[in-house]
Design a protein around this motif. Structure first.
Motif, short mmCIF file in Angstrom:
data_model
loop_
_atom_site.label_atom_id
_atom_site.label_comp_id
_atom_site.label_asym_id
_atom_site.label_seq_id
_atom_site.Cartn_x
_atom_site.Cartn_y
_atom_site.Cartn_z
N ILE A 12 0.86 -1.19 0.00
CA ILE A 12 0.00 0.00 0.00
C ILE A 12 0.90 1.24 0.00
O ILE A 12 1.76 1.39 0.87
N LYS A 71 -2.54 0.62 -4.35
CA LYS A 71 -1.80 -0.63 -4.16
C LYS A 71 -0.78 -0.81 -5.29
O LYS A 71 -0.92 -0.23 -6.37
N ASP A 85 -2.69 -7.89 6.94
CA ASP A 85 -1.93 -6.65 6.80
C ASP A 85 -0.76 -6.64 7.76
O ASP A 85 -0.87 -7.06 8.93
#
Length: 389
Positions: free
Chosen positions: A318, A324, A356
């Motif tokens: 990110i 992205k 994440d």
């Protein structure tokens, strides 16, 4: 000799890939230079329009053109009479006479435009703001505000002095030429007492000149505007042309590289070839940023909770703007290199198989990620010819 031919034949796809990539790099560099010039010109035009948005540029230019046409008509007759009577140009209908009339007319009107520019620079606040912006951003001057203010004040005083001296001299020249022509016409005509004739032959050229001086304050700005627009359009066309050529060469370089790998030919990925692959994969040839030299690159080594390489794992990053990077897959050693288009120097986070991991992760470096839990079932990554193709 046969050995050399054999080597050249075996490395033809590789050599072609490297050659195409090198030519693509040249085209990209040339295109980027023209893009920079285009963007500089475009930014200047935007700011110029903002500065002059409330100024009567169009009105003054229209009035100036009207005065210019009237002055050209009057000047033609004035200079024709003076040249014929002076005897400088011999021969009836000589093209030298026409050339001399045009020269003197252009000289006087060019002088009027220069004087009008000094008047605008000395007294018009919008012209002064335009000159200040050009001094700071076109000349790229970096100085304290006090130094810039002092410089602009000096330029304004100098412009006012030049405007007064130039205007007075120009009025004297026009008055003398108009009077000489009136005197010559008066001698040739029987009715020499007409006051109206004197007004037309002497006062009218002076009044027209004054009209030019008071309406020509934006002529230099308009000329600069048209020149800037010309260079903006030219650089944009050259930028697009070289960009399109670069995209074709990139596609050819990638095709040759893929063919070389499929045929198991030795292929050393040079920096130019790597950039061709990156442009071809991550950018669209329809976008203006296709040839930009900025690419982000970051390496990761992914390991499972038992310190074994996490092979065939999907990962993407990110960026600081929330976008992205695109999906990448680890190799059999758990290594992967992420690329992105732009000049960001880090990733905010990465996502591995839906999980994440917060950063920041600095670009142009290697990072190690240990997965806390065993990776359960996941969708295997698609097979690729390389990490870029």
């Amino acid at each position: 000799m046969g050995k050399l031919d054999f080597l050249n034949e075996n490395q033809s796809n590789s050599a072609n890939a490297l050659d195409r990539a090198q030519e693509a790099a040249k085209a990209a560099n040339t295109s980027y230079r023209h893009k920079e010039r285009f963007e500089e010109a475009e930014a200047a035009l935007v700011w110029w329009h903002k500065i002059m948005i409330s100024s009567p540029v169009v009105l003054h230019n229209i009035l100036f053109l009207i005065f210019l046409v009237v002055d050209a008509i009057l000047s033609w007759e004035i200079f024709r009479v003076l040249i014929e009577e002076s005897g400088l140009i011999l021969g009836e209908g000589s093209w030298w006479k026409v050339a001399a009339i045009i020269f003197f007319s252009l000289f006087v009107n060019g002088w009027a435009v220069m004087t009008a520019h000094f008047i605008g620079k000395g007294w018009a606040s919008d012209v002064q703001a335009w000159e200040r912006w050009n001094y700071l951003f076109i000349r790229k001057v970096q100085a304290p505000t006090s130094v810039v203010d002092h410089h602009m004040e000096v330029e304004q005083r100098r412009a006012r002095l030049f405007a007064i001296l130039s205007g007075v001299l120009l009025l004297i020249v026009v008055s003398i030429t108009a009077y000489l022509r009136y005197d010559l016409v008066q001698k040739q005509q029987s009715d020499t007492s007409s006051e109206f004739l004197g007004f037309v032959l002497i006062a009218l050229p002076i009044l027209v000149l004054l009209g030019e001086l008071f309406t020509g304050d934006y002529i230099w700005y308009t000329i600069r505007l048209m020149i800037m627009q010309f260079w903006r359009n030219k650089h944009y066309k050259l930028f697009k042309s070289h960009k399109d050529h670069c995209s074709v060469l990139d596609r050819e370089a990638v095709d040759y590289a893929i063919r070389a790998r499929r045929l198991n030919e030795p292929l050393e990925v040079s920096e130019d070839l790597e950039r061709s692959m990156m442009r071809n994969k991550f950018r669209s040839a329809q976008d203006d940023n296709y040839i930009d030299p900025y690419f982000g690159k970051i390496g990761f080594t992914i390991r499972t909770n038992d310190r074994k390489p996490a092979a065939d794992i999907s990962i993407f990053g990110i960026l600081p703007n929330g976008a992205k990077t695109g999906d990448f897959c680890t190799n059999k050693n758990g290594k992967v290199t992420l690329y992105w288009s732009g000049d960001w120097d880090h990733l905010v986070s990465i996502r591995i198989e839906g999980q994440d991991y917060l950063g920041p992760f600095q670009a142009n470096s290697e990072h190690f990620i240990d997965l806390p839990d065993p990776v359960m079932e996941h969708t295997p990554c698609a097979k690729r010819d390389s990490h870029l193709m």
